[in-house]
Structures are given as structure tokens and as C-alpha cells.
Enzyme design. Sequence first.
Site, PDB file in Angstrom:
ATOM      1  N   SER A 118       0.837  -1.210   0.000  1.00 37.99           N
ATOM      2  CA  SER A 118       0.000   0.000   0.000  1.00 37.99           C
ATOM      3  C   SER A 118       0.861   1.245   0.000  1.00 37.99           C
ATOM      4  O   SER A 118       0.387   2.332  -0.322  1.00 37.99           O
ATOM      5  CB  SER A 118      -0.844   0.075   1.272  1.00 37.99           C
ATOM      6  OG  SER A 118      -1.541  -1.085   1.487  1.00 37.99           O
ATOM      7  N   HIS A 139      -1.324  -2.907  -7.096  1.00 38.27           N
ATOM      8  CA  HIS A 139      -2.039  -2.549  -5.870  1.00 38.27           C
ATOM      9  C   HIS A 139      -3.532  -2.794  -6.068  1.00 38.27           C
ATOM     10  O   HIS A 139      -4.252  -1.964  -6.601  1.00 38.27           O
ATOM     11  CB  HIS A 139      -1.743  -1.069  -5.545  1.00 38.27           C
ATOM     12  CG  HIS A 139      -2.294  -0.605  -4.246  1.00 38.27           C
ATOM     13  ND1 HIS A 139      -2.574   0.716  -3.983  1.00 38.27           N
ATOM     14  CD2 HIS A 139      -2.620  -1.272  -3.114  1.00 38.27           C
ATOM     15  CE1 HIS A 139      -3.044   0.833  -2.751  1.00 38.27           C
ATOM     16  NE2 HIS A 139      -3.085  -0.360  -2.212  1.00 38.27           N
ATOM     17  N   GLU A 151      -4.162  -0.351  -9.097  1.00 37.25           N
ATOM     18  CA  GLU A 151      -3.197   0.731  -9.311  1.00 37.25           C
ATOM     19  C   GLU A 151      -1.885   0.046  -9.715  1.00 37.25           C
ATOM     20  O   GLU A 151      -1.335  -0.741  -8.944  1.00 37.25           O
ATOM     21  CB  GLU A 151      -3.030   1.494  -7.978  1.00 37.25           C
ATOM     22  CG  GLU A 151      -2.669   2.927  -8.116  1.00 37.25           C
ATOM     23  CD  GLU A 151      -2.568   3.620  -6.744  1.00 37.25           C
ATOM     24  OE1 GLU A 151      -2.551   2.960  -5.692  1.00 37.25           O
ATOM     25  OE2 GLU A 151      -2.476   4.851  -6.755  1.00 37.25           O
ATOM     26  N   ASN A 189      -3.749   6.244  -2.032  1.00 37.36           N
ATOM     27  CA  ASN A 189      -3.589   6.603  -0.623  1.00 37.36           C
ATOM     28  C   ASN A 189      -3.120   8.041  -0.422  1.00 37.36           C
ATOM     29  O   ASN A 189      -3.369   8.627   0.620  1.00 37.36           O
ATOM     30  CB  ASN A 189      -2.640   5.620   0.061  1.00 37.36           C
ATOM     31  CG  ASN A 189      -3.366   4.312   0.328  1.00 37.36           C
ATOM     32  OD1 ASN A 189      -4.520   4.317   0.719  1.00 37.36           O
ATOM     33  ND2 ASN A 189      -2.692   3.195   0.110  1.00 37.36           N
TER      34      ASN A 189
HETATM   35  N1  LIG Z   1      -5.914  -4.739   3.830  1.00 32.06           N
HETATM   36  C1  LIG Z   1      -6.091  -3.858   2.867  1.00 32.06           C
HETATM   37  O1  LIG Z   1      -7.160  -3.209   2.783  1.00 32.06           O
HETATM   38  C2  LIG Z   1      -5.023  -3.653   1.826  1.00 32.06           C
HETATM   39  C3  LIG Z   1      -5.374  -3.000   0.627  1.00 32.06           C
HETATM   40  C4  LIG Z   1      -4.396  -2.867  -0.376  1.00 32.06           C
HETATM   41  C5  LIG Z   1      -3.106  -3.350  -0.164  1.00 32.06           C
HETATM   42  N2  LIG Z   1      -2.808  -3.974   1.025  1.00 32.06           N
HETATM   43  C6  LIG Z   1      -1.444  -4.509   1.174  1.00 32.06           C
HETATM   44  O2  LIG Z   1      -1.496  -5.927   0.973  1.00 32.06           O
HETATM   45  C7  LIG Z   1      -0.473  -6.562   1.753  1.00 32.06           C
HETATM   46  C8  LIG Z   1      -1.112  -7.609   2.642  1.00 32.06           C
HETATM   47  O3  LIG Z   1      -2.033  -6.984   3.498  1.00 32.06           O
HETATM   48  P1  LIG Z   1      -3.205  -7.812   4.232  1.00 32.06           P
HETATM   49  O4  LIG Z   1      -4.178  -6.803   4.724  1.00 32.06           O
HETATM   50  O5  LIG Z   1      -3.655  -8.935   3.350  1.00 32.06           O
HETATM   51  O6  LIG Z   1      -2.387  -8.417   5.491  1.00 32.06           O
HETATM   52  P2  LIG Z   1      -2.773  -9.663   6.396  1.00 32.06           P
HETATM   53  O7  LIG Z   1      -2.154  -9.403   7.718  1.00 32.06           O
HETATM   54  O8  LIG Z   1      -4.233  -9.946   6.330  1.00 32.06           O
HETATM   55  O9  LIG Z   1      -2.022 -10.901   5.681  1.00 32.06           O
HETATM   56  C9  LIG Z   1      -0.643 -10.995   5.582  1.00 32.06           C
HETATM   57  C10 LIG Z   1      -0.271 -12.465   5.446  1.00 32.06           C
HETATM   58  O10 LIG Z   1       1.123 -12.542   5.111  1.00 32.06           O
HETATM   59  C11 LIG Z   1       1.641 -13.692   5.742  1.00 32.06           C
HETATM   60  N3  LIG Z   1       3.094 -13.610   5.783  1.00 32.06           N
HETATM   61  C12 LIG Z   1       3.889 -12.882   6.609  1.00 32.06           C
HETATM   62  N4  LIG Z   1       5.192 -13.082   6.316  1.00 32.06           N
HETATM   63  C13 LIG Z   1       5.228 -13.955   5.267  1.00 32.06           C
HETATM   64  C14 LIG Z   1       6.272 -14.554   4.519  1.00 32.06           C
HETATM   65  N5  LIG Z   1       7.559 -14.307   4.782  1.00 32.06           N
HETATM   66  N6  LIG Z   1       5.950 -15.411   3.534  1.00 32.06           N
HETATM   67  C15 LIG Z   1       4.652 -15.685   3.267  1.00 32.06           C
HETATM   68  N7  LIG Z   1       3.611 -15.146   3.935  1.00 32.06           N
HETATM   69  C16 LIG Z   1       3.894 -14.294   4.927  1.00 32.06           C
HETATM   70  C17 LIG Z   1       0.964 -13.709   7.108  1.00 32.06           C
HETATM   71  O11 LIG Z   1       1.035 -15.008   7.696  1.00 32.06           O
HETATM   72  C18 LIG Z   1      -0.468 -13.288   6.726  1.00 32.06           C
HETATM   73  O12 LIG Z   1      -1.273 -14.416   6.453  1.00 32.06           O
HETATM   74  C19 LIG Z   1       0.242  -5.443   2.524  1.00 32.06           C
HETATM   75  O13 LIG Z   1       1.378  -5.059   1.796  1.00 32.06           O
HETATM   76  C20 LIG Z   1      -0.806  -4.323   2.541  1.00 32.06           C
HETATM   77  O14 LIG Z   1      -0.240  -3.047   2.653  1.00 32.06           O
HETATM   78  C21 LIG Z   1      -3.726  -4.148   2.017  1.00 32.06           C
END
Ligand SMILES: NC(=O)c1ccc[n+]([C@@H]2O[C@H](COP(=O)([O-])OP(=O)(O)OC[C@H]3O[C@@H](n4cnc5c(N)ncnc54)[C@H](O)[C@@H]3O)[C@@H](O)[C@H]2O)c1
Length: 296
Positions: A118, A139, A151, A189
Amino acid sequence: MKNIAVIGAGTMGNGIAHTFAQTGFKVQLIDINEDSLKKGIETITNNLDRMVAKDRITEDQKQQTLSNISTFTDLTEGVKSADLVVEAATENSELKLKIFKQLDDICSKDTILATNTSSISITQIAAATMRPKQVIGMHFMNPVPIMKLVEIIRGYNTSDEVTKTIMELSKTLGKDPVEVNDYPGFVANRILMPMLNESIETLYNGVAGVTEIDTVMKLGMAHPMGPLQLADFIGLDVCLSILNVMYDGFKNPKYAPCPLLVNMVRAGKLGIKSGEGFYDYSESRKAEKVAEQFLK
Ligand SMILES: NC(=O)c1ccc[n+]([C@@H]2O[C@H](COP(=O)([O-])OP(=O)(O)OC[C@H]3O[C@@H](n4cnc5c(N)ncnc54)[C@H](O)[C@@H]3O)[C@@H](O)[C@H]2O)c1
């Protein structure tokens, strides 16, 4: 492209895996945590069930989608045959740099490496690899199977060819990709977070209450969800971290997070995921209702 590896089976990772698998790609879903993989597949199955119930897809399409996904806890095994890797692991720059360095070592030289970050710089992530031309931001928005926007963020060195491939691929997924350059907050963002921060500041200054602020923006500006509720939905910790990246990146006080946001995160009030933010989600059905209303 046939094989897509998705790293991280959390909120975004399972949505990304779902979307690729439903379009017919073979997906290798990878997470270090076995439980996250199990929960990810459960979420995908529930979301597909909902689509079948609404006649959006058939039972056969649901089964086909699920059969397109395999799960891995071992990174090397999971990315072995990947044409594209989409990294959606926890938002932590150290972790992402480490993952991309590993990917660069183990993936075939033609594999494109994308990140769903993000806020972390694509150029910085690309610099952890020996293939910065093949590193790009993809994104997706939450919830991925529903939201149309992707994005597409070009790092400083991302090639035209890779950008074109990823733009086309996003269209194949039924999404509307928008190409942007790599500066803090990208576009989504950079514009959204100051608005959310300002609505928190408005509350902090005592100008109006939570429902009043959200009502003004919903009814007055035709936003489907009020900004304070949206902040709860995104996660207050995530909002704080993105604002800090923009504050650090631009050295501009206009991005300084509101002290109320900082305090709420310190107090563990992170929004829907913690059960309380600007609203109370202690009854789990309430959180589901908010999500359903948003997903309509
Ligand atoms: N949540 C949102 O609304 C949103 C929107 C757009 C982008 N993002 C981005 O997406 C990404 C993930 O966010 P999320 O909300 O899904 O997080 P989340 O916490 O729901 O999930 C993250 C997952 O990554 C896993 N993980 C951690 N280290 C790891 C590794 N070394 N290898 C494999 N898996 C690993 C964790 O076990 C977890 O299941 C982030 O970069 C976030 O900024 C999130």
C-alpha cells in the site's frame, strides 16, 4: 502467463488468489503460516458460495476455481513454476525486501515480481533484486474479487514491456488498471489518507461526532461509506503506517497523523479487526453487516 504465485494468504492474498483462479490461472498460494492458508481457502470458499447463491457463477465454476489453487508453506516450492509472483505479505519493508531478495535468487529469470504494497517504495523493493526492470506494483483494492481498480505502480526502473504486460493481465482479470508513478502513497492513498486523517482531526477538534461526520460525507458527497467507518474498515494501524510513510517521504506536515489516530492505535483500537475503532464491532455480526453493506 499460466502460473501465478501469491505470497501471503491474508485479507488481500486470498482475494488475489481467488481472482486469478476464477479467471482460469493456476495459482500457488504461499504463506509461512499453515493456519492462514487454511483460513484463506475457507474465505475463498465462502465468497464463492455467496457468488453461487447470487447466481453470479455456477457450482461447476466454483469447483473449477478451487481446483486451480494449491497451497504451500515453502517459498521455493511455491514459486518454482511461476510466470508472475504477486507478493501480499504483511506490510513491513524489511520483510518485503527479504522476500524479494529470495525471489530474485529462486525464480526463473523471466518471472515478473509484483507487490501489492500500500505504501512501500517499489523502487526500493526492486533495488533488493538484480532484475529491477521486472519489479512492479500491483495494488489491488479490498475486497479484491469485487473492486475494479488495480493501481499499477512503475518503479524507477520498471520497463515499458513489463508495465504493458501487467496492465493487459489486469484487464484479463476484469479489472480497470491505472498506471501511476512511484511516489509515497502512489495516487489512491495520497488522496484518500489525508481525507481520512482530516476527518479524524475534525472529530479530535470537537467539530462534530462520529456519525455526524460520516453522515455529512455519505449524504453530502455521495460517498458509499463515511470516512471514519472506512478508516475502521481499512484498519487504523494501516492508516497510521501509510500516513507515516507519506510524512517521512515528503517531509511535509500536512501528512502528519492526527494525535487521536496515534492514540487509538496505541490503545489497540484498530477498527473492525480488533472489534473497536470509531465504531463498536464487538458483536461479530455487526462487522459482517458493515462489510455486506459496502460490498453491495
Ligand atoms: N488490507 C487492505 O485493505 C489492503 C489494501 C491494499 C493493499 N494492502 C497490502 O497488501 C499486503 C497484505 O495486506 P493484508 O491486509 O492482506 O495483510 P494480512 O495481515 O491480512 O495478511 C498478511 C499475510 O502474510 C503472511 N506472511 C507474513 N510473512 C510472510 C512470509 N515471509 N511469507 C509468506 N507469507 C507471509 C501472514 O502469515 C499473513 O497471512 C500489505 O502489503 C498491505 O499493505 C492491504
